[in-house]
Design a protein around this motif. Structure first.
Motif, PDB file in Angstrom:
ATOM      1  N   LEU A 424       0.832  -1.212   0.000  1.00 51.04           N
ATOM      2  CA  LEU A 424       0.000   0.000   0.000  1.00 51.04           C
ATOM      3  C   LEU A 424       0.861   1.255   0.000  1.00 51.04           C
ATOM      4  CD1 LEU A 424      -2.804  -1.028   2.544  1.00 51.04           C
ATOM      5  CD2 LEU A 424      -2.918  -1.049   0.044  1.00 51.04           C
ATOM      6  N   GLN A 425       2.001   1.197   0.713  1.00 44.73           N
ATOM      7  CA  GLN A 425       2.920   2.341   0.726  1.00 44.73           C
ATOM      8  C   GLN A 425       3.448   2.628  -0.676  1.00 44.73           C
ATOM      9  OE1 GLN A 425       6.472   1.579   2.970  1.00 44.73           O
ATOM     10  NE2 GLN A 425       7.226   3.678   2.823  1.00 44.73           N
ATOM     11  N   ALA A 426       3.791   1.568  -1.413  1.00 45.80           N
ATOM     12  CA  ALA A 426       4.321   1.746  -2.769  1.00 45.80           C
ATOM     13  C   ALA A 426       3.261   2.261  -3.738  1.00 45.80           C
ATOM     14  CB  ALA A 426       4.892   0.432  -3.281  1.00 45.80           C
ATOM     15  N   ASN A 427       1.982   2.093  -3.381  1.00 40.47           N
ATOM     16  CA  ASN A 427       0.895   2.503  -4.267  1.00 40.47           C
ATOM     17  C   ASN A 427       0.056   3.634  -3.675  1.00 40.47           C
ATOM     18  OD1 ASN A 427       0.664   0.370  -6.664  1.00 40.47           O
ATOM     19  ND2 ASN A 427       1.273  -0.732  -4.812  1.00 40.47           N
ATOM     20  N   PRO A 459     -10.642   6.484   3.159  1.00 40.50           N
ATOM     21  CA  PRO A 459     -10.995   7.372   4.281  1.00 40.50           C
ATOM     22  C   PRO A 459     -11.975   6.775   5.278  1.00 40.50           C
ATOM     23  CG  PRO A 459     -10.947   8.609   2.236  1.00 40.50           C
ATOM     24  CD  PRO A 459     -10.807   7.169   1.857  1.00 40.50           C
ATOM     25  N   GLY A 460     -12.795   5.810   4.846  1.00 43.34           N
ATOM     26  CA  GLY A 460     -13.792   5.250   5.754  1.00 43.34           C
ATOM     27  C   GLY A 460     -13.429   3.907   6.339  1.00 43.34           C
ATOM     28  N   ALA A 461     -12.207   3.421   6.122  1.00 41.84           N
ATOM     29  CA  ALA A 461     -11.814   2.115   6.642  1.00 41.84           C
ATOM     30  C   ALA A 461     -11.805   2.141   8.172  1.00 41.84           C
ATOM     31  CB  ALA A 461     -10.434   1.741   6.109  1.00 41.84           C
ATOM     32  N   ASP A 462     -12.383   1.106   8.794  1.00 40.39           N
ATOM     33  CA  ASP A 462     -12.455   1.088  10.257  1.00 40.39           C
ATOM     34  C   ASP A 462     -12.577  -0.344  10.768  1.00 40.39           C
ATOM     35  OD1 ASP A 462     -15.033   0.400   9.564  1.00 40.39           O
ATOM     36  OD2 ASP A 462     -15.962   2.219  10.371  1.00 40.39           O
ATOM     37  N   GLY A 521       4.629   4.867  10.068  1.00 42.58           N
ATOM     38  CA  GLY A 521       5.833   4.137   9.722  1.00 42.58           C
ATOM     39  C   GLY A 521       5.865   3.713   8.272  1.00 42.58           C
ATOM     40  N   PHE A 522       4.683   3.431   7.718  1.00 43.12           N
ATOM     41  CA  PHE A 522       4.581   3.036   6.310  1.00 43.12           C
ATOM     42  C   PHE A 522       4.174   4.202   5.406  1.00 43.12           C
ATOM     43  CE2 PHE A 522       4.253  -1.078   8.438  1.00 43.12           C
ATOM     44  CZ  PHE A 522       5.047  -1.874   7.627  1.00 43.12           C
ATOM     45  N   GLU A 523       4.174   5.408   5.960  1.00 40.73           N
ATOM     46  CA  GLU A 523       3.882   6.626   5.209  1.00 40.73           C
ATOM     47  C   GLU A 523       2.489   6.591   4.568  1.00 40.73           C
ATOM     48  OE1 GLU A 523       7.086   6.928   2.420  1.00 40.73           O
ATOM     49  OE2 GLU A 523       8.549   7.511   3.934  1.00 40.73           O
ATOM     50  N   LEU A 524       1.513   6.044   5.295  1.00 35.79           N
ATOM     51  CA  LEU A 524       0.139   5.974   4.810  1.00 35.79           C
ATOM     52  C   LEU A 524      -0.679   7.086   5.457  1.00 35.79           C
ATOM     53  CD1 LEU A 524      -0.342   2.094   5.008  1.00 35.79           C
ATOM     54  CD2 LEU A 524       0.197   3.464   2.981  1.00 35.79           C
ATOM     55  N   GLU A 525      -1.516   7.723   4.673  1.00 33.80           N
ATOM     56  CA  GLU A 525      -2.247   8.905   5.149  1.00 33.80           C
ATOM     57  C   GLU A 525      -3.721   8.636   5.410  1.00 33.80           C
ATOM     58  OE1 GLU A 525      -1.568  11.831   2.173  1.00 33.80           O
ATOM     59  OE2 GLU A 525       0.582  12.040   2.615  1.00 33.80           O
ATOM     60  N   HIS A 526      -4.197   7.417   5.174  1.00 29.72           N
ATOM     61  CA  HIS A 526      -5.610   7.089   5.371  1.00 29.72           C
ATOM     62  C   HIS A 526      -5.736   5.858   6.263  1.00 29.72           C
ATOM     63  CE1 HIS A 526      -6.957   9.942   2.299  1.00 29.72           C
ATOM     64  NE2 HIS A 526      -5.926   9.534   1.573  1.00 29.72           N
ATOM     65  N   PRO A 527      -6.878   5.689   6.911  1.00 26.83           N
ATOM     66  CA  PRO A 527      -7.082   4.523   7.775  1.00 26.83           C
ATOM     67  C   PRO A 527      -6.978   3.216   6.989  1.00 26.83           C
ATOM     68  CG  PRO A 527      -8.801   6.171   8.112  1.00 26.83           C
ATOM     69  CD  PRO A 527      -8.039   6.593   6.903  1.00 26.83           C
ATOM     70  N   VAL A 528      -6.580   2.160   7.676  1.00 23.99           N
ATOM     71  CA  VAL A 528      -6.469   0.834   7.076  1.00 23.99           C
ATOM     72  C   VAL A 528      -7.176  -0.169   7.980  1.00 23.99           C
ATOM     73  CG1 VAL A 528      -4.915  -1.034   6.377  1.00 23.99           C
ATOM     74  CG2 VAL A 528      -4.280   1.342   5.905  1.00 23.99           C
TER      75      VAL A 528
END
Length: 548
Positions: A424-427, A459-462, A521-528
């Motif tokens: 996900l970080q790479a994409n 944005p809505g992952a929870d 840490g993985f430079e992700l800006e949205h919830p997972v």
């Protein structure tokens, strides 16, 4: 596997055959031609034949395979009168040294390119990214023997290759491109390996960089070869391959005394093999005489003895010959795999789908139906990804690579979820939502087993999304699993759960909403929203016998 550039004109000069004939037969000796350009072909050779990692090595093999020149080639070695001394303090640093003097070179651009390519390919295949073996090639006429291999102070300075100013060895590790690439091999050592001549001029800082003083050019006629490392067998393999490759161009090989011991030894190794055992293994009838003839095409020395025995003289550069079966394989190659007649097995068998395959298909069908895209992450990773970024404690049970070729691939994965977050970080520049899953082997505590992991970013992952996926997976595959509160630090407290066995309450997996520190840490800006499951908890479906 290394890609070797084969210059057509240079190859034709060395072999004495036209390119069409050579390229047609080349795959039969164990390579795949990746692409064919106007002036060269790129060929990929198996890593067990490092002697074929140069145009010269390929030419030597092709001359035999095409029956232009068969049998064992003699590589005479004469004393150079030069010597090397090895500092005893290197015993705990980088103790092994191999060397040779090679005279009478006439370098064309293609020859220099082939030599540099061979050097880098050997660094990869034999040297394990220079950790096990590093190779230096020097213009001999620029230095004065005798030579010394030292454990030097870290503050020593010299002009490294491609630079025009002196740098300390510590500066090279931080400022020179090669220094930054390979600093991890020496940065913690109290002293650094260094090769100097009688005038104290620096030839090399192994395994990092050579000195600019001994740069090899088209005008170079005589070279000094140095190979240093931690494994003497690997060091001498590199020396022998380089010496015999350059001998193909007409160069002369001379030995150098290392603390009184001459190096290199290019003599063949003898072994006695059985023609009947060879015939049984490869499935074609061979006699001692026909076996010797076929081995001659593979550049062995071979002579029939009494009975069904054959005396085989193995060339010094064939480091892959470790068992009689390796010799028999070369008999099959010389005979020609294209000449083997296809035949049905003599035993009737009934095919059935392997239970692990059936389980994998069921899991893939579920996640594909849920709208997830399958990805295939690497099996090798590192502890930074597996544990540090996931806020998990490192596991002593993880299987670590003894001689990793890079800092990125030091351990075999114990989990798959961290690698999905890396995907996900790479994409992260792609559109959302992204839903990915992966299924595959992990290794922990010496046991190999399968896990499946899935992750959804938008944005809505929870937690609710992760719980819904787990609930559907348990129901669809009829898994004997329940849910309980989790303490996994990779997930947000209060938005996480563990999958446990219904009877034994053994933890089989986890799910929930990924912790913000892990996302950072993985430079992700949205919830997972994510889950991971140990598939040993899943009943393995068994297909009826005879089903496709």
């Amino acid at each position: 596997m290394p890609i070797i550039k084969l210059n057509y004109q240079y190859l034709e000069e060395l072999v004495g055959a036209d390119r069409e004939a050579m390229l047609a037969r080349l795959p039969m000796i164990g390579c795949e031609i990746e692409r064919m350009e106007e002036d060269h072909a790129d060929a990929e050779f198996f890593p067990d034949r490092p002697d074929l990692f140069s145009t010269e090595g390929v030419a030597h093999a092709l001359r035999g395979f095409l029956s232009l020149e068969t049998g064992l080639r003699d590589y005479p070695v004469t004393p150079s009168g030069m010597s090397f001394s090895v500092d005893p303090r290197l015993a705990a640093i980088r103790p092994c040294l191999g060397t040779a003097v090679i005279r009478g070179l006439d370098f064309s651009e293609a020859a220099i390119e082939s030599l540099m390519g061979l050097q880098e390919a050997l660094h990869w295949a034999v040297g394990r990214g220079r950790g096990k073996v590093a190779i230096g090639v020097h213009d001999l006429d620029r230095v004065v023997p005798p030579f010394r291999y030292l454990a030097s102070e870290r503050s020593r300075s010299f002009v490294p290759l491609d630079y025009d100013r002196p740098m300390t060895m510590e500066e090279i590790l931080t400022e020179h491109p090669k220094g930054r690439d390979y600093a991890h091999l020496v940065q913690d050592l109290p002293r650094f390996p260094l090769i100097v001549d009688s005038r104290d001029q620096v030839l090399s800082f192994p395994p990092i960089i050579n000195g600019e003083l001994t740069r090899v050019t088209a005008e170079t006629r005589n070279i000094l070869l140095d190979t240093t490392g931690t494994d003497m067998r690997a060091v001498m393999t590199a020396v022998r391959i380089l010496c015999t490759a350059l001998a193909e161009t007409g160069a002369r090989i001379e030995s150098v005394s290392i603390d009184g011991v001459p190096c290199p030894d290019l003599s063949p190794v003898e072994r006695v093999v059985s023609a009947s055992a060879c015939s049984r293994l490869i499935g074609i009838p061979v006699t001692p005489a026909s076996m010797a003839e076929l081995l001659g095409k593979m550049r062995f020395g071979a002579k029939p003895l009494d009975g069904d025995r054959v005396l085989v003289r193995v060339p010094c550069y064939r480091s892959d010959i470790m068992h009689d079966w390796d010799v028999y394989e070369d008999v099959a190659i010389a005979y020609g795999y294209d000449r083997f007649a296809p035949a049905l097995p003599r035993v009737a068998t009934i095919g059935a789908k392997h239970p692990v395959t059936a389980l994998g298909e069921a899991v893939r069908a579920f996640f594909t139906g849920m709208g997830y895209l399958e990805v295939i992450p690497f099996t090798l990773t590192n502890e930074r990804v597996l544990f540090t970024r996931m806020q998990r404690e490192p596991r002593a049970s993880a299987l670590r690579v003894k001689y990793p070729i890079s800092e990125e691939h030091t351990v075999i994965r114990t989990d798959i979820l961290p690698l999905l977050l890396e995907t996900l970080q790479a994409n992260r520049h792609r559109e959302l939502p992204q839903r990915v899953f992966a299924i595959g082997d992990v290794v922990e505590g010496g046991e190999t087993f399968q896990k499946v992991a899935a992750a959804s970013i938008h944005p809505g992952a929870d937690f609710t999304e992760a719980y819904a996926a787990v609930d559907a997976l348990v129901r669809d595959l009829a898994l004997p699993l329940g849910v309980q509160e989790s303490g996994d630090p990779a997930f947000i407290d209060g938005r996480r759960g563990d999958l446990v066995g219904v009877g034994d309450k053994t933890r089989r997996g986890s799910f929930g909403e990924i912790h913000p520190a892990v996302l950072s840490g993985f430079e992700l800006e949205h919830p997972v929203a994510a889950l991971e499951l140990d598939l040993r908890a899943v009943p393995v479906p068994r297909a009826p016998r005879g089903t496709p």
